[in-house]
Structures are given as C-alpha cells and as structure tokens.
Write an enzyme that holds these catalytic residues in place. Structure first.
Site, PDB file in Angstrom:
ATOM      1  N   CYS A   2       0.861  -1.187   0.000  1.00  0.00           N
ATOM      2  CA  CYS A   2       0.000   0.000   0.000  1.00  0.00           C
ATOM      3  C   CYS A   2       0.893   1.232   0.000  1.00  0.00           C
ATOM      4  O   CYS A   2       2.101   1.145   0.141  1.00  0.00           O
ATOM      5  CB  CYS A   2      -0.875   0.028   1.239  1.00  0.00           C
ATOM      6  SG  CYS A   2      -1.913  -1.414   1.416  1.00  0.00           S
ATOM      7  N   ARG A  27       1.694   1.503  -5.879  1.00  0.00           N
ATOM      8  CA  ARG A  27       1.768   0.571  -4.745  1.00  0.00           C
ATOM      9  C   ARG A  27       0.401  -0.011  -4.401  1.00  0.00           C
ATOM     10  O   ARG A  27       0.288  -0.916  -3.563  1.00  0.00           O
ATOM     11  CB  ARG A  27       2.349   1.271  -3.520  1.00  0.00           C
ATOM     12  CG  ARG A  27       3.745   1.832  -3.697  1.00  0.00           C
ATOM     13  CD  ARG A  27       4.248   2.475  -2.423  1.00  0.00           C
ATOM     14  NE  ARG A  27       4.312   1.504  -1.335  1.00  0.00           N
ATOM     15  CZ  ARG A  27       5.351   0.667  -1.172  1.00  0.00           C
ATOM     16  NH1 ARG A  27       6.365   0.695  -2.012  1.00  0.00           N
ATOM     17  NH2 ARG A  27       5.357  -0.206  -0.199  1.00  0.00           N
ATOM     18  N   TRP A  74      -3.797  -1.623  -1.406  1.00  0.00           N
ATOM     19  CA  TRP A  74      -3.767  -2.847  -2.202  1.00  0.00           C
ATOM     20  C   TRP A  74      -4.258  -3.923  -1.256  1.00  0.00           C
ATOM     21  O   TRP A  74      -3.506  -4.405  -0.403  1.00  0.00           O
ATOM     22  CB  TRP A  74      -2.358  -3.143  -2.709  1.00  0.00           C
ATOM     23  CG  TRP A  74      -2.310  -4.334  -3.612  1.00  0.00           C
ATOM     24  CD1 TRP A  74      -1.983  -5.613  -3.278  1.00  0.00           C
ATOM     25  CD2 TRP A  74      -2.610  -4.374  -5.006  1.00  0.00           C
ATOM     26  NE1 TRP A  74      -2.054  -6.438  -4.362  1.00  0.00           N
ATOM     27  CE2 TRP A  74      -2.445  -5.712  -5.442  1.00  0.00           C
ATOM     28  CE3 TRP A  74      -2.998  -3.429  -5.939  1.00  0.00           C
ATOM     29  CZ2 TRP A  74      -2.654  -6.100  -6.762  1.00  0.00           C
ATOM     30  CZ3 TRP A  74      -3.205  -3.820  -7.259  1.00  0.00           C
ATOM     31  CH2 TRP A  74      -3.035  -5.135  -7.655  1.00  0.00           C
ATOM     32  N   ASN A 100       0.682  -0.365   6.104  1.00  0.00           N
ATOM     33  CA  ASN A 100       1.102  -1.149   4.932  1.00  0.00           C
ATOM     34  C   ASN A 100       1.745  -2.408   5.472  1.00  0.00           C
ATOM     35  O   ASN A 100       2.711  -2.344   6.223  1.00  0.00           O
ATOM     36  CB  ASN A 100       2.107  -0.358   4.085  1.00  0.00           C
ATOM     37  CG  ASN A 100       2.694  -1.218   2.980  1.00  0.00           C
ATOM     38  OD1 ASN A 100       2.075  -2.179   2.534  1.00  0.00           O
ATOM     39  ND2 ASN A 100       3.916  -0.900   2.559  1.00  0.00           N
ATOM     40  N   GLY A 101       1.188  -3.578   5.128  1.00  0.00           N
ATOM     41  CA  GLY A 101       1.753  -4.845   5.605  1.00  0.00           C
ATOM     42  C   GLY A 101       0.634  -5.824   5.905  1.00  0.00           C
ATOM     43  O   GLY A 101      -0.503  -5.668   5.460  1.00  0.00           O
ATOM     44  N   GLU A 480       7.936 -21.501 -18.718  1.00  0.00           N
ATOM     45  CA  GLU A 480       7.807 -20.114 -18.237  1.00  0.00           C
ATOM     46  C   GLU A 480       8.994 -19.281 -18.723  1.00  0.00           C
ATOM     47  O   GLU A 480       8.832 -18.152 -19.166  1.00  0.00           O
ATOM     48  CB  GLU A 480       7.694 -20.095 -16.718  1.00  0.00           C
ATOM     49  CG  GLU A 480       7.706 -18.720 -16.088  1.00  0.00           C
ATOM     50  CD  GLU A 480       6.614 -17.787 -16.599  1.00  0.00           C
ATOM     51  OE1 GLU A 480       5.685 -18.249 -17.280  1.00  0.00           O
ATOM     52  OE2 GLU A 480       6.733 -16.568 -16.379  1.00  0.00           O
ATOM     53  N   LYS A 484       8.739 -15.856 -21.047  1.00  0.00           N
ATOM     54  CA  LYS A 484       9.377 -14.598 -20.631  1.00  0.00           C
ATOM     55  C   LYS A 484      10.258 -14.053 -21.749  1.00  0.00           C
ATOM     56  O   LYS A 484      10.183 -12.897 -22.121  1.00  0.00           O
ATOM     57  CB  LYS A 484      10.226 -14.824 -19.372  1.00  0.00           C
ATOM     58  CG  LYS A 484       9.455 -14.979 -18.082  1.00  0.00           C
ATOM     59  CD  LYS A 484       8.976 -13.690 -17.479  1.00  0.00           C
ATOM     60  CE  LYS A 484       7.537 -13.331 -17.666  1.00  0.00           C
ATOM     61  NZ  LYS A 484       6.474 -14.254 -17.586  1.00  0.00           N
ATOM     62  N   GLU A 487       8.116 -12.920 -24.848  1.00  0.00           N
ATOM     63  CA  GLU A 487       7.175 -11.790 -24.753  1.00  0.00           C
ATOM     64  C   GLU A 487       7.868 -10.450 -24.563  1.00  0.00           C
ATOM     65  O   GLU A 487       7.272  -9.415 -24.866  1.00  0.00           O
ATOM     66  CB  GLU A 487       6.138 -12.017 -23.655  1.00  0.00           C
ATOM     67  CG  GLU A 487       6.649 -11.993 -22.249  1.00  0.00           C
ATOM     68  CD  GLU A 487       5.509 -12.140 -21.230  1.00  0.00           C
ATOM     69  OE1 GLU A 487       4.416 -11.593 -21.454  1.00  0.00           O
ATOM     70  OE2 GLU A 487       5.710 -12.817 -20.223  1.00  0.00           O
ATOM     71  N   HIS A 503      12.730 -36.716 -30.779  1.00  0.00           N
ATOM     72  CA  HIS A 503      11.611 -37.190 -31.611  1.00  0.00           C
ATOM     73  C   HIS A 503      11.208 -36.154 -32.637  1.00  0.00           C
ATOM     74  O   HIS A 503      10.050 -36.056 -33.023  1.00  0.00           O
ATOM     75  CB  HIS A 503      10.425 -37.551 -30.690  1.00  0.00           C
ATOM     76  CG  HIS A 503      10.741 -38.666 -29.770  1.00  0.00           C
ATOM     77  ND1 HIS A 503      10.768 -39.987 -30.171  1.00  0.00           N
ATOM     78  CD2 HIS A 503      11.130 -38.662 -28.465  1.00  0.00           C
ATOM     79  CE1 HIS A 503      11.116 -40.752 -29.146  1.00  0.00           C
ATOM     80  NE2 HIS A 503      11.339 -39.975 -28.097  1.00  0.00           N
ATOM     81  N   LYS A 602      -1.543  -6.137 -19.805  1.00  0.00           N
ATOM     82  CA  LYS A 602      -1.286  -6.742 -18.504  1.00  0.00           C
ATOM     83  C   LYS A 602      -2.393  -7.711 -18.128  1.00  0.00           C
ATOM     84  O   LYS A 602      -2.160  -8.744 -17.537  1.00  0.00           O
ATOM     85  CB  LYS A 602      -1.165  -5.659 -17.416  1.00  0.00           C
ATOM     86  CG  LYS A 602      -0.835  -6.206 -16.033  1.00  0.00           C
ATOM     87  CD  LYS A 602       0.462  -6.994 -16.035  1.00  0.00           C
ATOM     88  CE  LYS A 602       0.737  -7.669 -14.712  1.00  0.00           C
ATOM     89  NZ  LYS A 602       1.885  -8.613 -14.826  1.00  0.00           N
TER      90      LYS A 602
HETATM   91  C1  AGP Z   1       2.761 -13.294 -18.284  1.00  0.00           C
HETATM   92  O1  AGP Z   1       4.094 -12.797 -18.356  1.00  0.00           O
HETATM   93  C2  AGP Z   1       1.915 -12.787 -19.399  1.00  0.00           C
HETATM   94  N1  AGP Z   1       1.868 -11.368 -19.358  1.00  0.00           N
HETATM   95  C3  AGP Z   1       0.556 -13.454 -19.508  1.00  0.00           C
HETATM   96  O2  AGP Z   1       0.816 -14.749 -20.005  1.00  0.00           O
HETATM   97  C4  AGP Z   1      -0.293 -13.627 -18.232  1.00  0.00           C
HETATM   98  O3  AGP Z   1       0.326 -14.537 -17.384  1.00  0.00           O
HETATM   99  C5  AGP Z   1      -1.668 -14.200 -18.655  1.00  0.00           C
HETATM  100  O4  AGP Z   1      -2.303 -13.250 -19.481  1.00  0.00           O
HETATM  101  C6  AGP Z   1      -2.569 -14.525 -17.461  1.00  0.00           C
HETATM  102  O5  AGP Z   1      -2.860 -13.353 -16.746  1.00  0.00           O
HETATM  103  P1  AGP Z   1      -3.552 -13.497 -15.311  1.00  0.00           P
HETATM  104  O6  AGP Z   1      -2.591 -14.247 -14.439  1.00  0.00           O
HETATM  105  O7  AGP Z   1      -3.782 -12.089 -14.851  1.00  0.00           O
HETATM  106  O8  AGP Z   1      -4.829 -14.261 -15.485  1.00  0.00           O
END
Ligand code: AGP
Length: 607
Positions: A2, A27, A74, A100-101, A480, A484, A487, A503, A602
């Site tokens: 927060c 925050r 938050w 905050n915490g 993962e 990363k 993207e 394969h 996001k």
């Molecule tokens: C993660 O780096 C990506 N930006 C994306 O795959 C994200 O994880 C996905 O859109 C799911 O989002 P969410 O966790 O908010 O549901």
C-alpha cells in the site's frame, strides 16, 4: 503493498498529502482515504476506487489543517470498499492509523478487543491497531503505540495520528518500508521516496523495528524499547520517474527484485508448528475426501504455475490432476462435477478466459478455489474460496513475482490437501515447510548473481531462436522461461521436454543454437545430462542451470548458473529467477519497451 503519506508542517496538509499519494498509486489503487486533524476533531474521507474518486469526493469540501495522513490500498484482508479503506480509527475517533503490511494475528486480537468492548467497523487487519492504541492509551501516544506493537505479529509500516496530540505523529516499521522526509520546518512520512521529492531530498530511511515521533519541532527515532537512536540523512539523487521504480530502470526489474519480500509475505500467517493453515479456504477433510479429481485452469504464466501444482498435488495429496489452458478448457467438454475441485489461477483475477472457465465449472457443480493477486477481483468474488498471493501490484506486463508466489500458493494448497488426507508423513511435511520458510532468503541469494545473467544476456542480442529444455518440474519452468524471453525480447523461443527433443525438434539444433538446460530434479540429472550431450553433439551453445552441489554438467555445458540447493519440489521458485533476469537483460540489450512489450496487455479481459 500500500502507499502511505503523512505530513506535519506549515502548509495546508490536504493538497500536499494527495499530491504525494499520486506518486505512490503504483503501490496499490483499489481504494484510498485521508485523515486530517482540525480544531473540531479528526476528519476522515475514504473511497473505494482509484485516488481520483477520493479527490472528486473532497473537491467541494474545505479543510483547514497542517497535519494529516493519507493511504492508497492494495487489499489483503477485507475486500476493497469505502469502509475497508484506510485510515482506520478506534471506537471514538480519537486515534487513526494507516498501515502497509499484514497483521498475521489480527483475528485473535479482534476477538480479545471485542471482549474488552471494542466495536469494529471494517473487515481489515489494520483496524486492530487503532483499537490497541485506544486500549493502551494512558496519556502518552508514543507509549501507547509502543505497547500496541508488542501485541502485533506480522509486517507493518504504520502512522498513527491522535486528536489528543495534535502536534505529533507516531510511526513504526517492521518488514514494510517507511521513510521520513525533512523539509523546511515541515516533515513527511512516506512508503517510498517519490512522494516527498517535490518538497525535499533529505530523508531518513526507517529501519526494521524502529519508531519515530515527528512534531513541528523535529524528529525523534527510537527502537521498540524506547531507546533513542541517532540516524544519518539519506540524500536522494534520483529523478522523480526513476524514484517511482525505486531506482530501478523498469518496473519488471523492480518486481523481480521484490520477489523475496513477496514470497515472505505470501507465506505470512500460513505456516505454523502443525503445518499449513489456509484460513481463507473452507474445505473440510470430508469435502477434500470427496474430490476424485482436480482441474487446474489458467492462462500464460499462471498456467505454467498450474503445471507445477499438478505435479505437487498428485505427488503429495495423491489426487489426479488435469491442467488446462483456460481458452481450451470449456471447449473440450471437461468431465467435471460436484466431486471435482477446480483451481483457477490468475494474477489479475480478470482474465476473460479464466473467468469463463470458473463460471462453467460452477455451473457443472464443481467447487472452485481461486489463486489470485487482486483482492476483490472478479475471480476472487466468484470463486468459493480464494488463496491470495500477497505480491503487491504487478505493473510490468511480464509476470514475475506473481508467478513465484503462485507456485508458493500451489505448494501450500498441495500440502493443505496432503495434511487433510494424511497422505504424507507429518515429519516430512515439517521438513518441506522448514525449507519453504527459507526460500525467500535463497531467492535473495539467486538475485545477488544478477550481474552474471546480465553478462550472459549480451550473447543473445542477435539470436533468432532459443530452446529451453527440462524434465519433470524443470520442463514446466522451461515453459515459463521460454514465455518470458518471447514476450519481452521478441526472440522465438521454445520449451521442450528434454527427453522428447530427439523425436523431431532436434533437427532444429544447429551450430551455436542457444539452449538453456534446467537440471534441478536430482533423480533426472543423468537423463538430462544425456540430452545436453545430444545437443552439444550438434554444436549447440548450452547454458546449464542446476544446484551448486551438482557438478555433473560442468564439463559438458558452455556456461553454468548455480542455484542454492533446495528441495526438488521447491526448485521452480528459484530456477525461474535467472530465466526472468535473462529475458529482462536481453530485452534491454535489444532496446525493447520492457514493461510494455508490443501487442500485449497486462490483463487480457477479452476472449
Ligand atoms: C505473463 O508474463 C503474461 N503477461 C501473460 O501470459 C499472463 O500470465 C496471462 O495473461 C494470465 O494473466 P492473469 O494471471 O492475470 O490471469
């Protein structure tokens, strides 16, 4: 996480407080509130929603005050609402607090205080602080706050204001940040430096278990026993924009480095001497015994955390688990019913595909548990139970601290289920919990090697294709790592089960093809090594990622990155960090917009 700002001085407090709070909206921004001290008493205005809603709410009101506190929230405990917004006050409005915490023992404190006749208004953990100060106040605000702190377990940065002491503010910090700004006969509190930069670059950084009393005459620091402390001024040389990122160049790097704290916060209050405690999950041993299957549903990074969850729940709780990409789940006519536990994972809690899967699951009679980072999000509100990751706001599009805290959450869920079904020996559960407690510190150890990854990343500047290899949990983490890199660096990357490469895809491995090989699953070391030899035989350039106790790969790979040893099952939390850093530094080297990569958002709120 927060945002807090406090002010005492010669200016009108309200504009100074609101302007400072705007710099801290990163925050947290689900609700906000302000309290100022006027002759007639303490005036509090609070509002759910972004800070602009609060500003609108007070725009036609007149305030006359030189002392006040303000907070942007938050949520962790208590959904976003006007009443749950800070500041919170005691029964009579004589004391107000912003915090905050996470106060881990707030439920038991509430019960004790209620028995003493205290009336609570909100669902938050923070409100107990105001009532504790009221309970222990005997004329000295500093002493009352100090005594209240002896009752609190958890993390906090808090500021207390009292009508009985209109010329001082008292603050304390343990595990959450707080700075004191020194102006010209005016003083500031803030969760982070950006809030005070307009007024001063002279600050004190409060340390853990420190209190401070601020008045128009000056500041007095002391420890929790009342022993006064001398402190040095920290002169801030950041520019305001850099300051919002805590001095980091991008939010993504800041959030990567916030992981030790996010991991620690997500464990807070959930581990005790008997094992895992998930207060927010209302599943009885009978409910858990009734589940003949678990379906984990998520997108992107959250889906990759779900892959880890499948392995751990099957291994520890002996319940069959399926993992689905949310956009596929509904269209494969999944076999789910009242004997299915569906676990949806979503950082934002607003991903349309995941929300649709949640609704479909409920329609089919399944019990739904959500793992999310946003209190009061759609997923949180519509699931039967919610396990919150307490990572704080994640601003960068590329998810990092949300992922590692999602893994922590599926570890907790797997242990919770195993405890209920008694499928794992109690001493074993104690061992894994003991290791879980030190994971945040081991994550810090990995981060201390960031510059090694930064150097390795320079070799990827002109690369077009990369492969990530792993077996078992390493394969899940490889997926993962691949996402990363793709993207934010825009390099094509592919994660492959190391045993599957021969394969077909091995045909793509040519001289100097970069391959990142993960090897943290001890029982699979030899198999993974043979896969590394396979790609080396095609002249690939291999970066190995393994435990510092393992030197089987040293002679085979071109570069090696060692992780602190930990349990196989917890390795993903550490192994992903170098991969996050690699993606970050490659993206920077290629001049990309790291925090806002092209084509992406996001939170994907459309199907
Ligand atoms: C993660 O780096 C990506 N930006 C994306 O795959 C994200 O994880 C996905 O859109 C799911 O989002 P969410 O966790 O908010 O549901």
């Amino acid at each position: 996480m927060c945002g807090i700002v406090g002010y005492i001085g010669h200016k009108q407090a309200v504009p100074v407080l609101l302007e400072g709070l705007k710099k801290l909206e990163y925050r947290g921004y689900d609700s906000s509130g302000i309290a100022v001290l006027e002759e007639s008493g303490i005036r509090i205005v609070k509002s759910v929603g972004k800070l602009a809603v609060l500003e609108e709410k007070i725009s036609n009101r007149t305030f006359r005050s030189n002392i006040g506190i303000v907070h942007t929230r938050w949520a962790t405990h208590g959904r976003p609402s006007d009443i749950n917004a800070h500041p919170h006050m005691d029964c009579h409005g004589d004391f107000v607090v912003v915090h905050n915490g996470i106060i881990e023992n707030y439920l038991e404190l509430r019960e004790v205080l209620k028995k003493e006749g205290h009336i609570f208004r909100s669902e938050t953990d923070t409100e107990v602080v105001a009532h504790l100060v009221e309970q222990y106040y005997e004329g000295d605000l500093e002493e009352a706050v100090r005594y209240a702190l002896t009752k609190i377990k958890g993390s906090y940065a808090l500021v207390v204001l009292s009508y009985m002491h209109p010329d001082i503010m008292v603050a304390a910090r343990k595990d959450s940040p707080m700075i004191v700004g020194i102006g010209d006969n005016e003083y500031f509190f803030a969760s982070d430096i950006p809030a005070v930069l307009k007024h001063t670059r002279q600050t004190y950084i409060m340390e853990d278990r420190e209190m401070v009393v601020v008045s128009a005459e000056g500041v007095k620091f002391c420890d929790f026993y009342g022993n006064e402390k001398e402190k040095c001024i920290f002169e801030v040389h950041w520019d305001p924009i850099a300051a919002e990122k805590g001095g980091y160049e991008h939010f993504m790097l800041k959030e990567i480095f916030e992981q030790p704290k996010a991991l620690k916060d997500t464990l807070a209050g959930r581990l005790n001497d008997d094992g895992v405690v998930l207060q927010e999950v209302d599943l009885s041993p009978k409910d858990i015994a009734s589940f003949n299957k678990i379906a984990i549903v998520a997108c992107g990074t959250a889906y990759h955390a779900g892959l880890i969850g499948r392995s751990l729940i099957e291994r520890w709780a002996k319940i069959p688990v399926e993992v689905d990409i949310a956009s596929e789940f509904r269209y494969r006519s999944p076999l789910i019913d009242q004997n299915t536990l569906v676990v949806v994972i979503s950082q934002s809690g607003e991903t349309a595909d995941t929300l649709a899967a949640l609704r479909e699951s409920k329609k089919q009679g399944a019990r739904v548990v959500a793992i999310t980072n946003v209190v009061g999000s759609s997923v949180a509100r519509e699931a039967h139970d919610v396990i919150y990751t307490w990572a704080g706001p994640e601003i960068a599009v590329a998810s990092t601290k949300a992922y590692t805290t999602q893994i922590e959450s599926v570890v907790l869920l797997a242990l919770y289920l195993a405890q209920a079904k008694k499928t794992m020996p109690q001493e074993w559960i104690h061992e894994i919990i003991a290791e879980l407690r030190v994971i945040p510190f081991k994550a810090q150890e990995v981060l201390r090697q960031a510059n090694k990854i930064e150097q390795l990343a320079q070799n990827f500047k002109d690369v077009e294709n990369t492969f990530f290899l792993g077996r078992g949990l390493d394969w899940a983490v490889a997926q993962e790592g691949s996402l990363k890199l793709k993207e934010i660096s825009y390099i094509h990357a592919e994660a492959y089960a190391a045993g599957e490469l021969k394969h077909g895809t091995l045909a793509l491995i040519t001289k100097d093809t970069p391959v990142i090989a993960l090897a943290t699953q001890r029982e699979l070391y030899e198999k993974t090594l043979s896969n590394v030899i396979e790609v080396k035989a095609r002249d690939a350039k291999v970066i190995g990622l393994t435990f510092e106790s393992n030197h089987n790969f040293d002679q085979t790979v071109d570069e090696i990155f060692y992780l602190p040893d930990t349990a196989n099952e917890l390795a993903p939390i550490l192994a992903v960090i170098p991969l996050q850093l690699l993606a970050y530094y490659v993206s920077v080297a290629r001049g990309n917009d790291v925090d806002k990569p092209r084509n992406l958002a996001k939170s994907v709120t459309v199907e």
